[in-house]
Enzyme design. Structure first.
Site, PDB file in Angstrom:
ATOM      1  CD  GLN A  25      -7.076  -4.376   3.970  1.00 16.17           C
ATOM      2  OE1 GLN A  25      -8.077  -5.062   4.172  1.00 16.17           O
ATOM      3  NE2 GLN A  25      -7.151  -3.089   3.720  1.00 16.17           N
TER       4      GLN A  25
ATOM      5  CG  HIS B 298      -1.898   0.974   1.398  1.00 14.53           C
ATOM      6  ND1 HIS B 298      -1.655   2.268   1.795  1.00 14.53           N
ATOM      7  CD2 HIS B 298      -3.235   0.896   1.203  1.00 14.53           C
ATOM      8  CE1 HIS B 298      -2.795   2.939   1.845  1.00 14.53           C
ATOM      9  NE2 HIS B 298      -3.770   2.129   1.485  1.00 14.53           N
TER      10      HIS B 298
ATOM     11  CE  LYS C 197      -7.249  -0.017   6.262  1.00 13.43           C
ATOM     12  NZ  LYS C 197      -8.022   0.427   5.093  1.00 13.43           N
TER      13      LYS C 197
ATOM     14  CB  CYS D 105      -3.621   3.245  -1.578  1.00  8.42           C
ATOM     15  SG  CYS D 105      -4.758   4.574  -1.230  1.00  8.42           S
TER      16      CYS D 105
ATOM     17  CG  ASP E 179       0.571  -2.465   6.090  1.00  8.15           C
ATOM     18  OD1 ASP E 179      -0.422  -2.604   6.828  1.00  8.15           O
ATOM     19  OD2 ASP E 179       0.548  -1.812   5.035  1.00  8.15           O
TER      20      ASP E 179
HETATM   21  N1  PLP Z   1      -1.744  -0.728   4.581  1.00  7.84           N
HETATM   22  C1  PLP Z   1      -2.719  -1.412   3.988  1.00  7.84           C
HETATM   23  C2  PLP Z   1      -2.437  -2.774   3.466  1.00  7.84           C
HETATM   24  C3  PLP Z   1      -3.978  -0.849   3.848  1.00  7.84           C
HETATM   25  O1  PLP Z   1      -4.954  -1.544   3.256  1.00  7.84           O
HETATM   26  C4  PLP Z   1      -4.209   0.445   4.355  1.00  7.84           C
HETATM   27  C5  PLP Z   1      -5.523   1.092   4.167  1.00  7.84           C
HETATM   28  O2  PLP Z   1      -6.267   0.773   3.276  1.00  7.84           O
HETATM   29  C6  PLP Z   1      -3.165   1.107   4.996  1.00  7.84           C
HETATM   30  C7  PLP Z   1      -1.942   0.500   5.089  1.00  7.84           C
HETATM   31  C8  PLP Z   1      -3.360   2.466   5.587  1.00  7.84           C
HETATM   32  O3  PLP Z   1      -4.240   2.404   6.648  1.00  7.84           O
HETATM   33  P1  PLP Z   1      -4.802   3.750   7.319  1.00  7.84           P
HETATM   34  O4  PLP Z   1      -5.379   4.557   6.199  1.00  7.84           O
HETATM   35  O5  PLP Z   1      -5.821   3.283   8.293  1.00  7.84           O
HETATM   36  O6  PLP Z   1      -3.641   4.424   7.960  1.00  7.84           O
END
Ligand code: PLP
Length: 414
Positions: free
Chosen positions: A211, A131, A234, A372, A208
């Site tokens: 998800q 992401h 999430k 993203c 990370d």
């Molecule tokens: N990493 C992954 C895999 C994501 O799916 C997301 C959000 O969609 C993020 C990071 C960023 O999360 P946040 O926007 O809650 O900081």
């Protein structure tokens, strides 16, 4: 159909759906079919109630007042931290830092670890399926420290090539930062194995988990992760709060991320000393209600149990995949052997946005675009996909609506 019989025995889907008031809403005059939980999941009533009750009965600033109300608020906030500790199976709640979300957690590590340990020519390893939140913070710190970002390639199924990963690691590698579950493809990465490989070279690893927490149990001690990031919103919790887990040894070695109240021990104009962890990383008034809501969300998930959740979601994934594959010209991106309940697809000759718009008119909420993950879209040379993502509250009818909706969209747009 076998899938459906199994589905009914895994979770009490009627009861679960009734826990989420928003699902009773209509959209565009139709019953809402919410298939965008990968972007943000809906909230159960217990979480909504816990947040209101906190504001009705307990709110004051934390860690500061001698008066009872402030102590109650502190207890509620710290209970949230303890619930996160238990959820991740961290060995101490000192290793749980509250942030605004996954993005801030990763920025914290990139900035603090990067300023301390990255020097000219050092390398940071990420993967093609990250992401933007796990790309850009590393690019920024690499630019500042004159370090180099290295990227692990993936195969056509959307799986990390482990041999290429091994080959990328060297004495120059200072940190690996990898997504646990891909938000665009659903791929569940073999993060435990990847951490082992990095540790053989004494390289720390950030995972990370944005998800991952929605779909399966995370045990940071079993993974031996050095850092683990996730967002409350999430995993059925509120927006504006997330978590960075860090091993004590790392959190004690890296400098604070932001300065302000709460993160200090003493402040003088000539020298400031910092608070102990986790407070060293929590400058300013935290999101107290968020921590309360997150703690309750995690209890809620655990009360259903991840065995039941993932089994239910896997049945939905199989059923949806089977149904969508019947549609001529439809291609699914992300066919990893280990996959969470996320389906990204396109239909020949039709822009994903157009499919999303027609689905919206039918009351079906899906995501369209690059999610993203622009570099990942380049792998297939596409501008984006339609993405349907399922959570524990989705049912077979949601999948049927999706399949009928896509068929209708294809008829209209072909
Ligand atoms: N990493 C992954 C895999 C994501 O799916 C997301 C959000 O969609 C993020 C990071 C960023 O999360 P946040 O926007 O809650 O900081």
């Amino acid at each position: 159909m076998q899938v459906l019989e199994k589905e009914l025995t895994q979770v009490d889907i009627k009861k679960i759906r009734s826990d989420f008031p928003l699902l009773e809403n209509t959209m565009r005059g139709k019953p809402l079919v919410f298939l965008d939980s990968a972007a943000s999941s809906q909230k159960p009533q217990v979480v909504i109630d816990a947040i209101s009750e906190y504001y009705e009965k307990q709110h004051a600033n934390v860690h500061r007042g001698v008066y009872e109300l402030s102590q109650n608020a502190t207890d509620a906030f710290e209970l949230g931290r303890e619930r996160v500790r238990k959820f991740l199976n961290a060995s101490s709640s000192d290793e749980i830092i509250f942030t605004r979300g996954t993005s801030e957690s990763i920025n914290l590590v990139a900035s603090s670890y990067g300023r301390k340990f990255l020097n000219e020519g050092d390398e940071v390893v990420i993967s093609t399926m990250e992401h933007h939140s796990n790309i850009v913070p590393w690019q920024m710190i690499c630019e500042e420290r004159k370090a180099v970002l290295r990227v692990i390639p993936i195969n056509d199924k959307g799986e990390i090539l482990l041999e290429k990963y091994r080959a990328l690691l060297s004495e120059k590698t200072k940190i690996v930062s990898i997504v646990h579950v891909s938000n665009s493809l659903g791929t569940i990465n073999p993060v435990k194995q990847m951490i082992d490989i990095a540790h053989d070279h004494n390289i720390p690893v950030l995972i990370d988990g944005a998800q991952a927490t929605l779909h399966g149990k995370v045990d940071v001690q079993d993974l031996d992760a050095d850092f683990y990031a996730f967002s409350a919103h999430k995993v059925y919790g509120p927006t504006g709060i997330g978590v960075l887990y860090g091993k004590r040894e790392w959190l004690e070695r890296i400098p604070p991320y932001q300065g302000g109240g709460e993160m200090i021990e003493t402040v003088r104009f000539d020298k400031t000393t910092y608070n102990k962890i986790p407070f060293k990383f929590e400058a300013g008034t935290p999101n107290i209600a968020g921590a309360v809501g997150l703690g309750v969300a995690l209890e809620y998930v655990q009360s259903i149990g991840y065995d039941a959740i993932s089994s239910h979601e896997q049945h939905l994934l199989e059923y949806a995949t089977e149904g969508l594959m019947q549609i001529e010209g439809l291609k699914i991106y992300g066919t990893a052997d280990k996959k969470a309940s996320v389906i990204s697809f396109n239909v020949d000759g039709i822009h994903p946005y157009d499919i999303g718009t027609i689905l919206d008119k039918l009351g079906i909420a899906v995501r369209t675009g690059h999610h993203c993950t622009q570099p990942l879209m380049e792998q297939w040379n596409i501008p984006g996909t339609v993405r349907a993502s399922f959570a524990v509250y989705n049912n077979k009818e949601d999948v049927d609506q999706l399949i009928q909706g896509v068929k209708r969209a294809v008829l209209m747009l072909s």
